[in-house]
Write an enzyme that holds these catalytic residues in place. Structure first.
Site, mmCIF file in Angstrom:
data_model
loop_
_atom_site.group_PDB
_atom_site.id
_atom_site.type_symbol
_atom_site.label_atom_id
_atom_site.label_comp_id
_atom_site.label_asym_id
_atom_site.label_seq_id
_atom_site.Cartn_x
_atom_site.Cartn_y
_atom_site.Cartn_z
ATOM 1 N N CYS A 222 20.491 -38.732 11.609
ATOM 2 C CA CYS A 222 21.176 -37.931 10.600
ATOM 3 C C CYS A 222 20.222 -37.683 9.432
ATOM 4 O O CYS A 222 19.453 -38.572 9.038
ATOM 5 C CB CYS A 222 22.420 -38.660 10.109
ATOM 6 N N GLY A 223 20.260 -36.485 8.879
ATOM 7 C CA GLY A 223 19.356 -36.119 7.803
ATOM 8 C C GLY A 223 19.484 -36.964 6.558
ATOM 9 O O GLY A 223 18.579 -36.978 5.718
ATOM 10 N N HIS A 224 20.604 -37.691 6.418
ATOM 11 C CA HIS A 224 20.802 -38.520 5.234
ATOM 12 C C HIS A 224 20.751 -40.006 5.553
ATOM 13 O O HIS A 224 21.304 -40.833 4.822
ATOM 14 C CB HIS A 224 22.122 -38.141 4.555
#
Length: 531
Positions: A222-224
């Protein structure tokens, strides 16, 4: 003459051609059914919506106030309700899209059950959701037009020609619920051929816009979250090309590709890029690696080295066999990624950030626009950000820098409700309210989206219902908190039979069987309580 009137004439001519055996066929009923089924295939939708996106992109280039927006969805019904609400409140779907989030597909649509955003879910679940979304949006068209047809019949029966003509004008100028979907293909689910095959499935389902990221497929995060691993530019560009070829093969010549870079938060790479000469793209990628200079005598077993300007450099390799980038290089890598992607087939950018900060986004976009002046960004207004805390801290820092007295505030605890009525909180809320407008005007953001809004709204509304229904409020929790609000706010779903297509089916039965039709919408239908 409208397409609707042309269809009536065309079917009337067919009816005359085939003679008495077609006596039961009503040309206007056929025209109505055709109007309710305007889009026959997913490719029809992809071509139609690609043209919308291209028009919107050109209009944004001319006026940055004309940005676009979307909300993420994980079910066809959710997407349908968003567009019904948009038409109800805003009277037009102009500049409003849907976003298909890979995170939500993983968390909510996999046969494995809830999964993290690591490309472990079935890849065809993505194309399946696109098809489902457009099935529900087409049904929204069919339902709304059906209500117009019924109202027109009632006006005709009452002899009110002016009203019937006015309704006909609404039918002739009907605005569809079909809008562009920006669809997340993660890191392509494999090699470029796998990316191409899945892109084809997504386009055939209706996707006019595909978003792909520069992480390595088998290490995708996930990008975060932490642990993100990027790939050299050549690998990523091959996948952008794969998506473009898929669009072109299927005849969607103006399909849109969003190139996403996760480099801001990705400190690792799995590969050292191939480089043929100093300053080429591979050399630039490798220039960000965290290296130490060594001599030939210091080479160890299995060491990998880079030669640059006559020096031997050994990239620092982790126990995971990954190589790390130098700290503080994330923004520069994002700029290089973005320029490279736009120069090699991408149409829009996505820079995944760790906080919503217009200044930070603008800084990177200013550098990109020095090379590509019309560079445009799709920006994730993510629920992974604590918007309240982030903006209150931004305001705190600004006030402090201006020499204002901020002694009444504890910067680390600004999320607390005790600050809600303060001037600082009000300034922060205003900045949140104008974030999209400011980001589009100052930082080149063409499209704003919230990836996971309905994941959170479903949880919140269910919690509010459950805590009352299973306690003292009982049925009043549902009636007061849900149904009464549906009625008073004019939520179409209060008539859930109609939403599911019952009235459309009744009208079809009448087309097919005439007065002998057995219809569900009679006097004993309890939906009549909601007239």
């Amino acid at each position: 003459m409208s397409a609707y009137q042309n269809d009536i004439k065309a079917v009337a001519a067919l009816k005359e051609k085939f003679g008495s055996s077609w006596n039961a066929i009503n040309p206007e009923s056929v025209a109505r059914m055709r109007a309710q089924n305007r889009f026959k295939t997913g490719l029809d939708i992809a071509k139609y919506t690609a043209a919308i996106m291209r028009k919107d992109m050109a209009e944004y280039d001319a006026n940055s106030g004309l940005y676009t927006q979307s909300l993420g969805c994980w079910h066809g019904f959710i997407g349908q309700q968003k567009l019904i609400s948009i038409k109800k409140h805003l009277k037009t779907t102009n500049k409003k899209y849907l976003y298909l989030s890979g995170w939500m597909v993983a968390a909510l649509r996999s046969d494995f059950g809830p999964l993290p955003d690591q490309s472990m879910h079935e890849k065809t679940a993505v194309s399946g959701l696109i098809e489902e979304l457009y099935t529900f949006l087409r049904q929204a068209d069919s339902r709304e037009l059906d209500l117009l047809f019924t109202a027109q019949d009632e006006a005709r029966a009452a002899g009110d020609k002016a009203k019937a003509d006015a309704i006909q004008a609404q039918i002739d100028n009907y605005e569809t619920h079909i809008v562009p979907i920006i669809a997340d293909i993660d890191a392509g689910f494999g090699n470029p051929e796998a990316t191409y095959l899945l892109a084809k499935k997504m386009i055939e389902a209706g996707a006019c816009c595909i978003q792909i990221e520069n992480q390595v497929s088998d290490e995708k995060q996930c990008g975060h979250q932490d642990g993100k691993v990027t790939v050299p530019h050549a690998d990523f560009l091959a996948k952008i090309n794969a998506v473009r070829y898929a669009f072109l093969e299927l005849g969607v010549d103006d399909g849109v590709i969003v190139a996403r870079t996760d480099s801001l938060g990705a400190g690792l790479t799995k590969q050292i890029a191939v480089t043929n000469e100093p300053g080429d793209l591979g050399d630039l990628y490798n220039s960000f690696l965290d290296c130490e200079e060594i001599s030939a005598a210091e080479l160890g077993n299995g060491d990998v080295v880079i030669k640059r300007e006559g020096k031997l450099l050994r990239p620092k390799r982790l126990p995971s066999n990954l190589f790390q980038f130098r700290k503080g290089t994330g923004e520069a890598r994002c700029v290089l990624d973005s320029i490279t992607s736009l120069q090699n087939g991408a149409d829009l950018l996505w820079i995944e950030t760790e906080k919503p900060h217009v200044g930070q986004i603008k800084g990177m976009m200013d550098e990109i626009r020095k090379v590509i002046p019309n560079a445009k960004l799709v920006y994730n207004n993510s629920p992974s950000f604590n918007w309240t805390l982030n903006f209150r801290q931004q305001v705190f820092d600004t006030l402090q820098a201006e020499g204002k007295d901020v002694s009444a505030y504890d910067r680390a605890k600004l999320m607390s409700a005790e600050y809600d009525a303060t001037e600082l909180a009000q300034i922060a809320d205003e900045k949140i309210r104008t974030f999209q407008r400011d980001g589009s005007a100052q930082a080149g953001i063409f499209h704003h989206l919230i990836t996971l809004p309905t994941y959170h709204t479903a949880a919140l509304s269910t919690d509010n219902l459950a805590k009352g229904y299973f306690a003292e409020e009982g049925m009043l929790a549902y009636v007061k908190g849900v149904q009464r609000q549906e009625i008073r706010q004019g939520i179409a779903c209060v008539k859930h039979q109609n939403m599911a297509g019952s009235d459309i089916g009744d009208n079809h039965k009448e087309y097919f069987a005439g007065e002998a039709a057995l219809k569900a919408g009679g006097k004993d239908n309890t939906m009549n309580q909601f007239h």
